[in-house]
Design an enzyme around this catalytic site. Structure first.
Site, PDB file in Angstrom:
ATOM      1  N   TYR A 109      13.578 -41.680 -13.428  1.00 10.57           N
ATOM      2  CA  TYR A 109      14.290 -40.666 -13.621  1.00 10.57           C
ATOM      3  C   TYR A 109      14.095 -39.612 -14.568  1.00 10.57           C
ATOM      4  CZ  TYR A 109      18.539 -37.448 -14.269  1.00 10.57           C
ATOM      5  OH  TYR A 109      19.335 -36.466 -14.714  1.00 10.57           O
ATOM      6  N   ASP A 152      14.080 -40.088  -8.793  1.00 15.50           N
ATOM      7  CA  ASP A 152      14.397 -38.489  -8.940  1.00 15.50           C
ATOM      8  C   ASP A 152      13.454 -38.058  -9.852  1.00 15.50           C
ATOM      9  OD1 ASP A 152      15.438 -35.979  -9.466  1.00 15.50           O
ATOM     10  OD2 ASP A 152      17.204 -36.515 -10.339  1.00 15.50           O
ATOM     11  N   HIS A 255      22.326 -35.087  -4.703  1.00 12.92           N
ATOM     12  CA  HIS A 255      21.412 -35.796  -4.032  1.00 12.92           C
ATOM     13  C   HIS A 255      21.584 -36.873  -2.884  1.00 12.92           C
ATOM     14  CE1 HIS A 255      18.442 -34.980  -7.574  1.00 12.92           C
ATOM     15  NE2 HIS A 255      19.464 -34.764  -8.172  1.00 12.92           N
TER      16      HIS A 255
END
Length: 266
Positions: A109, A152, A255
């Site tokens: 992330y 992500d 998302h």
């Protein structure tokens, strides 16, 4: 081996969506980001009830957090970097499969970077650039095989990864400072598995802002979520899907999940 990556934007809040995801596509491994839960409060029993006997996680209150949920045996890799010396729970890595020939799976992330694309004016943006630089250097120094990076990554690197390349060039997530760094990291030893299936000339998004109520009609998206594989795994790529419909689920994340099928786990 079916792997899903998803910024779930609060695991405890969206457990019903995780259950729906698992019921619909039956993943073998789910890599989550932005779980937003400390380790002592991680909903382990609820996750195991979905069929994931093997679970690892790193979390903190209200922010960040990563987790890997697996139906297959995994072992957490020790001695991973503390990126930018922040201790902020943005990465976890596991070996999946047999000890003599495992798949190495990294779940990331990357920092979002705030709103101002200037590392001098905006410490959050400076942190993001430093994080990606560190990751590139770390992977470039290794002989990578049977390795998958998902997560992500908070950068849309290609022109067709955003709804308007021209209008977003000065918007954090698509600035040249970010895109050049992300592509350098990718080129340290990886192939873009999503673009293996969808040509770079075609639009491809995984994120749509909460600010846009008519997100599907306007379709002002960005591809912030990624799956990379080392070249030796490219022949094992079987399918890829962006689960766009999840953006319309009840109380969704901004998302959507990305699914990849690998023959390497067979």
């Amino acid at each position: 081996m079916r792997i899903v990556t998803w910024n779930i934007n609060s695991l405890r809040l969206r457990l019903p969506l995780l259950e729906r995801l698992c019921g619909e596509i039956q993943p073998d491994i789910v890599c989550l980001q932005e779980t937003k839960v400390t380790d002592d409060l991680f909903p382990l029993e609820a996750v195991r009830a979905l069929g994931f006997a093997h679970v690892c996680f790193r979390g903190m209150k209200s922010y960040n957090g990563v987790a890997i949920l697996s139906r297959l045996p995994i072992r957490v890799l020790p001695d991973m970097p503390d990126w930018c010396s922040r201790g902020d729970c943005r990465h976890i890595a596991v070996a999946c499969g047999t000890d003599d020939n495992p798949i190495i799976l990294h779940d990331f992330y990357v920092p979002a970077g705030g709103d101002i694309p200037d590392p001098v004016e905006n410490p959050k943006f400076a942190h993001k650039l430093a994080f990606v630089d560190e990751a590139r250097a770390w992977f470039a120094a290794r002989d990578l095989r049977r390795t998958v990076v998902v997560g992500d990554l908070n950068i849309a690197p290609l022109e067709q990864d955003v709804w308007s390349h021209r209008q977003l060039l000065k918007i954090v997530s698509h600035t040249p400072e970010e895109t050049s760094r992300l592509l350098a990291w990718q080129q340290s030893g990886f192939v873009d598995a999503m673009r293996h299936f969808v040509p770079p000339e075609e639009k491809l998004y995984t994120w749509w802002s909460y600010r846009n109520r008519n997100w599907s009609i306007s379709n002002r998206g960005r591809r912030l979520d990624h799956v990379w594989v080392t070249p030796d795994l490219v022949p094992d790529l079987r399918a890829m899907s962006v689960l766009r419909s999840a953006r319309d689920w009840d109380k969704p994340s901004d998302h959507v999940p990305v699914m990849i099928d690998l023959a390497a786990g067979e």
